[in-house]
Design a protein around this motif. Structure first.
Motif, short mmCIF file in Angstrom:
data_model
loop_
_atom_site.label_atom_id
_atom_site.label_comp_id
_atom_site.label_asym_id
_atom_site.label_seq_id
_atom_site.Cartn_x
_atom_site.Cartn_y
_atom_site.Cartn_z
N PHE A 1 4.49 -3.88 -2.42
CA PHE A 1 4.30 -3.45 -1.03
C PHE A 1 5.19 -2.26 -0.67
O PHE A 1 4.73 -1.32 -0.01
N GLY A 2 6.43 -2.28 -1.11
CA GLY A 2 7.35 -1.17 -0.80
C GLY A 2 6.87 0.15 -1.36
O GLY A 2 6.96 1.20 -0.69
N ASP A 3 6.37 0.12 -2.57
CA ASP A 3 5.86 1.35 -3.19
C ASP A 3 4.60 1.85 -2.48
O ASP A 3 4.43 3.05 -2.26
N HIS A 4 3.72 0.93 -2.12
CA HIS A 4 2.50 1.32 -1.40
C HIS A 4 2.84 1.87 -0.01
O HIS A 4 2.21 2.83 0.45
N SER A 5 3.83 1.27 0.64
CA SER A 5 4.25 1.77 1.95
C SER A 5 4.83 3.17 1.84
O SER A 5 4.55 4.04 2.68
N ALA A 6 5.63 3.40 0.82
CA ALA A 6 6.20 4.74 0.61
C ALA A 6 5.09 5.76 0.32
O ALA A 6 5.15 6.89 0.82
N ASN A 7 4.11 5.35 -0.46
CA ASN A 7 2.98 6.23 -0.76
C ASN A 7 2.23 6.58 0.52
O ASN A 7 1.86 7.73 0.75
N ILE B 1 0.39 2.80 -8.93
CA ILE B 1 1.38 1.79 -8.55
C ILE B 1 1.00 0.42 -9.09
O ILE B 1 1.84 -0.33 -9.59
N ASP B 2 -0.27 0.07 -9.02
CA ASP B 2 -0.73 -1.24 -9.49
C ASP B 2 -1.07 -1.26 -10.97
O ASP B 2 -1.31 -2.33 -11.52
N SER B 3 -1.08 -0.12 -11.63
CA SER B 3 -1.43 -0.06 -13.04
C SER B 3 -0.24 -0.48 -13.90
O SER B 3 0.88 -0.03 -13.68
N PRO B 4 -0.47 -1.31 -14.92
CA PRO B 4 0.63 -1.69 -15.81
C PRO B 4 1.02 -0.55 -16.75
O PRO B 4 2.12 -0.54 -17.28
N GLU B 5 0.12 0.39 -16.95
CA GLU B 5 0.40 1.50 -17.85
C GLU B 5 0.86 2.72 -17.05
O GLU B 5 0.40 2.95 -15.94
N LEU B 6 1.74 3.48 -17.64
CA LEU B 6 2.22 4.69 -17.01
C LEU B 6 1.27 5.84 -17.35
O LEU B 6 1.07 6.16 -18.51
#
Length: 124
Positions: free
Chosen positions: A5-11, A86-91
């Motif tokens: 959630f924090g990453d999505h909020s920052a995005n 953000i939700d992807s396990p792969e970079l």
């Protein structure tokens, strides 16, 4: 609660900051576009002859309007891409460096043109 959630909020905050900046650029372009109309009204009120509308002011205003619209498209593209990452396990390797550099150069160029135009108008 959404995962990461924090990453999505920052995005989302970053996306909204891009949109706010784009709207500001577009409003400034619109202001430049219509500024000569105000000057014509002022000349009319002071009983001075009207002049033809300045094409340089209109072009610079159009440039800011266009750059603002391009920035909105870039913001939407980045937002969707980063939300997926953000939700992807792969970079995933993505780079907007070239696009950001070109956009920054265009904004700087439009600002420099506006500054030169105003300096010439004051000098004459």
């Amino acid at each position: 609660m959404r995962r990461n959630f924090g990453d999505h909020s920052a995005n989302e905050r970053t996306y909204l900051a891009w949109i706010r900046t784009s709207i500001g650029l577009m409003a400034f372009g619109f202001l430049l576009e219509k500024f000569t109309l105000f000057l014509d009204y002022l000349r009319f009120a002071l009983n001075q002859p009207p002049t033809t509308q300045e094409p340089a002011t209109r072009l610079i205003g159009l440039a800011f309007l266009t750059l603002g619209a391009i920035m909105i498209g870039m913001a939407a593209l980045r937002y969707r891409l980063y939300a997926r990452q953000i939700d992807s396990p792969e970079l995933e390797k993505t780079s907007f460096v070239l696009l950001d550099t070109v956009l920054g150069g265009c904004l700087s160029g439009a600002g420099i043109l506006l500054g030169l135009y105003l300096a010439l108008r004051i000098a004459l």
